[in-house]
Design an enzyme around this catalytic site. Sequence first.
Site, PDB file in Angstrom:
ATOM      1  N   GLU A  73      -5.028   7.164   8.700  1.00 39.42           N
ATOM      2  CA  GLU A  73      -4.692   7.482   7.309  1.00 39.42           C
ATOM      3  C   GLU A  73      -5.557   6.610   6.384  1.00 39.42           C
ATOM      4  O   GLU A  73      -5.914   6.992   5.279  1.00 39.42           O
ATOM      5  CB  GLU A  73      -3.203   7.180   7.092  1.00 39.42           C
ATOM      6  CG  GLU A  73      -2.703   7.568   5.736  1.00 39.42           C
ATOM      7  CD  GLU A  73      -1.195   7.411   5.598  1.00 39.42           C
ATOM      8  OE1 GLU A  73      -0.445   7.778   6.519  1.00 39.42           O
ATOM      9  OE2 GLU A  73      -0.781   6.901   4.550  1.00 39.42           O
ATOM     10  N   SER A  90       0.983   2.655   6.610  1.00 42.02           N
ATOM     11  CA  SER A  90       0.749   3.353   7.889  1.00 42.02           C
ATOM     12  C   SER A  90      -0.744   3.471   8.150  1.00 42.02           C
ATOM     13  O   SER A  90      -1.482   3.993   7.315  1.00 42.02           O
ATOM     14  CB  SER A  90       1.346   4.756   7.852  1.00 42.02           C
ATOM     15  OG  SER A  90       2.733   4.662   7.768  1.00 42.02           O
ATOM     16  N   ARG A 138      -1.218  14.123   3.581  1.00 34.77           N
ATOM     17  CA  ARG A 138      -2.075  12.935   3.415  1.00 34.77           C
ATOM     18  C   ARG A 138      -3.556  13.330   3.379  1.00 34.77           C
ATOM     19  O   ARG A 138      -4.413  12.688   3.989  1.00 34.77           O
ATOM     20  CB  ARG A 138      -1.866  11.923   4.551  1.00 34.77           C
ATOM     21  CG  ARG A 138      -0.485  11.384   4.672  1.00 34.77           C
ATOM     22  CD  ARG A 138      -0.064  10.564   3.445  1.00 34.77           C
ATOM     23  NE  ARG A 138       1.249  10.021   3.667  1.00 34.77           N
ATOM     24  CZ  ARG A 138       2.375  10.696   3.431  1.00 34.77           C
ATOM     25  NH1 ARG A 138       2.329  11.911   2.919  1.00 34.77           N
ATOM     26  NH2 ARG A 138       3.542  10.140   3.659  1.00 34.77           N
TER      27      ARG A 138
HETATM   28  C1  LIG Z   1       2.691  -1.527   2.062  1.00 36.99           C
HETATM   29  C2  LIG Z   1       2.037  -0.181   1.866  1.00 36.99           C
HETATM   30  C3  LIG Z   1       2.813   0.964   1.868  1.00 36.99           C
HETATM   31  C4  LIG Z   1       2.227   2.227   1.676  1.00 36.99           C
HETATM   32  N1  LIG Z   1       3.035   3.322   1.672  1.00 36.99           N
HETATM   33  C5  LIG Z   1       2.499   4.546   1.457  1.00 36.99           C
HETATM   34  C6  LIG Z   1       3.346   5.707   1.413  1.00 36.99           C
HETATM   35  O1  LIG Z   1       4.563   5.623   1.534  1.00 36.99           O
HETATM   36  N2  LIG Z   1       2.755   6.906   1.220  1.00 36.99           N
HETATM   37  C7  LIG Z   1       1.407   7.040   1.053  1.00 36.99           C
HETATM   38  O2  LIG Z   1       0.942   8.170   0.869  1.00 36.99           O
HETATM   39  N3  LIG Z   1       0.587   5.962   1.083  1.00 36.99           N
HETATM   40  C8  LIG Z   1       1.099   4.725   1.279  1.00 36.99           C
HETATM   41  N4  LIG Z   1       0.278   3.622   1.323  1.00 36.99           N
HETATM   42  C9  LIG Z   1      -1.174   3.799   1.195  1.00 36.99           C
HETATM   43  C10 LIG Z   1      -1.724   3.566  -0.245  1.00 36.99           C
HETATM   44  O3  LIG Z   1      -0.801   2.872  -1.013  1.00 36.99           O
HETATM   45  C11 LIG Z   1      -2.060   4.883  -0.945  1.00 36.99           C
HETATM   46  O4  LIG Z   1      -2.961   5.632  -0.178  1.00 36.99           O
HETATM   47  C12 LIG Z   1      -2.663   4.648  -2.338  1.00 36.99           C
HETATM   48  O5  LIG Z   1      -2.774   5.872  -3.017  1.00 36.99           O
HETATM   49  C13 LIG Z   1      -4.030   3.969  -2.275  1.00 36.99           C
HETATM   50  O6  LIG Z   1      -4.404   3.598  -3.594  1.00 36.99           O
HETATM   51  P1  LIG Z   1      -5.578   2.561  -3.842  1.00 36.99           P
HETATM   52  O7  LIG Z   1      -5.923   2.590  -5.274  1.00 36.99           O
HETATM   53  O8  LIG Z   1      -5.208   1.246  -3.293  1.00 36.99           O
HETATM   54  O9  LIG Z   1      -6.724   3.247  -2.969  1.00 36.99           O
HETATM   55  P2  LIG Z   1      -8.019   2.576  -2.326  1.00 36.99           P
HETATM   56  O10 LIG Z   1      -7.658   1.972  -1.013  1.00 36.99           O
HETATM   57  O11 LIG Z   1      -8.710   1.729  -3.303  1.00 36.99           O
HETATM   58  O12 LIG Z   1      -8.886   3.884  -2.057  1.00 36.99           O
HETATM   59  C14 LIG Z   1      -8.472   4.834  -1.107  1.00 36.99           C
HETATM   60  C15 LIG Z   1      -9.491   5.980  -1.089  1.00 36.99           C
HETATM   61  O13 LIG Z   1      -9.473   6.646  -2.336  1.00 36.99           O
HETATM   62  C16 LIG Z   1     -10.768   6.604  -2.949  1.00 36.99           C
HETATM   63  N5  LIG Z   1     -10.534   6.406  -4.379  1.00 36.99           N
HETATM   64  C17 LIG Z   1      -9.816   5.425  -4.971  1.00 36.99           C
HETATM   65  N6  LIG Z   1      -9.796   5.606  -6.306  1.00 36.99           N
HETATM   66  C18 LIG Z   1     -10.522   6.720  -6.556  1.00 36.99           C
HETATM   67  C19 LIG Z   1     -10.877   7.428  -7.740  1.00 36.99           C
HETATM   68  N7  LIG Z   1     -10.469   7.052  -8.958  1.00 36.99           N
HETATM   69  N8  LIG Z   1     -11.657   8.537  -7.613  1.00 36.99           N
HETATM   70  C20 LIG Z   1     -12.070   8.971  -6.398  1.00 36.99           C
HETATM   71  N9  LIG Z   1     -11.769   8.341  -5.248  1.00 36.99           N
HETATM   72  C21 LIG Z   1     -11.001   7.232  -5.327  1.00 36.99           C
HETATM   73  C22 LIG Z   1     -11.486   5.444  -2.303  1.00 36.99           C
HETATM   74  O14 LIG Z   1     -12.894   5.645  -2.328  1.00 36.99           O
HETATM   75  C23 LIG Z   1     -10.928   5.498  -0.893  1.00 36.99           C
HETATM   76  O15 LIG Z   1     -11.609   6.475  -0.147  1.00 36.99           O
HETATM   77  C24 LIG Z   1       0.830   2.343   1.500  1.00 36.99           C
HETATM   78  C25 LIG Z   1       0.040   1.175   1.494  1.00 36.99           C
HETATM   79  C26 LIG Z   1       0.637  -0.072   1.664  1.00 36.99           C
HETATM   80  C27 LIG Z   1      -0.211  -1.314   1.618  1.00 36.99           C
END
Ligand SMILES: Cc1cc2nc3c(=O)[nH]c(=O)nc-3n(C[C@H](O)[C@H](O)[C@H](O)COP(=O)(O)OP(=O)(O)OC[C@H]3O[C@@H](n4cnc5c(N)ncnc54)[C@H](O)[C@@H]3O)c2cc1C
Length: 337
Positions: free
Chosen positions: A333, A236, A163
């Site tokens: 996380e 998480s 992670r």
């Molecule tokens: C119900 C649920 C279940 C989940 N299960 C998992 C799981 O099983 N495994 C897991 O690993 N994660 C899980 N997650 C966490 C999440 O889904 C992941 O971390 C996902 O990759 C986040 O994507 P996002 O676009 O929403 O990120 P955001 O929340 O928008 O951003 C997260 C971080 O990434 C940065 N970021 C976003 N896009 C970019 C970009 N293009 N360039 C540079 N930086 C960027 C942001 O600045 C921030 O620091 C879960 C979340 C939820 C709500």
Amino acid sequence: MKFNLQKKVDLSRFHTFGTRQIAKYLIQVNDLEDLDSALDFALKAEVPFLILGEGSNTLFKSDFSGLVIVVKFQGIVHDSSRGVLQVSSGENWHRLVKYTLSQSLYGLENLALIPGSVGAAPVQNIGAYGVEFKDFFCSLSAYDLEKRQLIEFDQSECQFGYRDSFFKREGLGKFLITKICLKLYEEPRPVLDYPDLNDADPGDGSNNISLEIYKKVCEVRRKKLPDPGTLGNAGSYFKNPIISLTDFSAIKKKHPELPGFKTENPEKMKISAAWLTDFVGAKRKRNAGAAVYKDHSLVLVNEDNANGLDIYLLGQEIKSEVYNEFGVRLSEEVQII
Ligand SMILES: Cc1cc2nc3c(=O)[nH]c(=O)nc-3n(C[C@H](O)[C@H](O)[C@H](O)COP(=O)(O)OP(=O)(O)OC[C@H]3O[C@@H](n4cnc5c(N)ncnc54)[C@H](O)[C@@H]3O)c2cc1C
């Protein structure tokens, strides 16, 4: 500017905790031209900016008095001659997983239904059911937000870990990932190590196994995790701690039932954050409208109109109870803004 600058934006629909924090400015960017204009604006207005995908790993502890840049870059190209897939960062991750299966490309099925954008997947090296993003990674393009130039990163430069990656540490806030390149399998190579997936095998030796895994993963995730559309959460909240063998043995003496998992480093063990938080009674805790999900002690939820600080303080309370009981420091996380 051809894009739409919004002012005083309620962020609740831009992140999955759904709390009503306000951003001073917000812009959705579709390409590098939009991005350059957004950066020019932030410079001129002398405000900080932050990059957001779909907000499923982000907690806004308070309002943000700067510019939120929401990444919307679109496009998927399957280069079959090189056997690689080029995917723009604003694509939705789960839709990508479905697309790959429809193209008979295998490997991502264990990562089905993880919310969020493609561009955020490398940031924390998303993982689930024995598979991680890095297992299929070739390279990525990222825009250096200070030098205003595109840079290619290979596997070692991304420094992927559990992670974790360069973009979650030194590179945080300095780069916007524009595109990723993945190499997937042309034949299924099922990863069925997790007990939840044991009965996913259709038993006929066919390619349906990947589809079966996909369906099983979706089914299990829908049962275990709250849908952010109905109950705000970010999956998480804490990572599984990685501790020294000495600390592991010391805790095991007092708590023989503590689950531990080997890591690539023979001197370190990964322990279950869910077990630790369960032990301190996290599921019964709440703070104003923030609570812990009834079926999963690592998932903090916006149960009743919580604000970001309510959720953050609940997380802090759980962290300090785990530390007092086990001497283990949990780390988040989720990205806290
Ligand atoms: C119900 C649920 C279940 C989940 N299960 C998992 C799981 O099983 N495994 C897991 O690993 N994660 C899980 N997650 C966490 C999440 O889904 C992941 O971390 C996902 O990759 C986040 O994507 P996002 O676009 O929403 O990120 P955001 O929340 O928008 O951003 C997260 C971080 O990434 C940065 N970021 C976003 N896009 C970019 C970009 N293009 N360039 C540079 N930086 C960027 C942001 O600045 C921030 O620091 C879960 C979340 C939820 C709500």
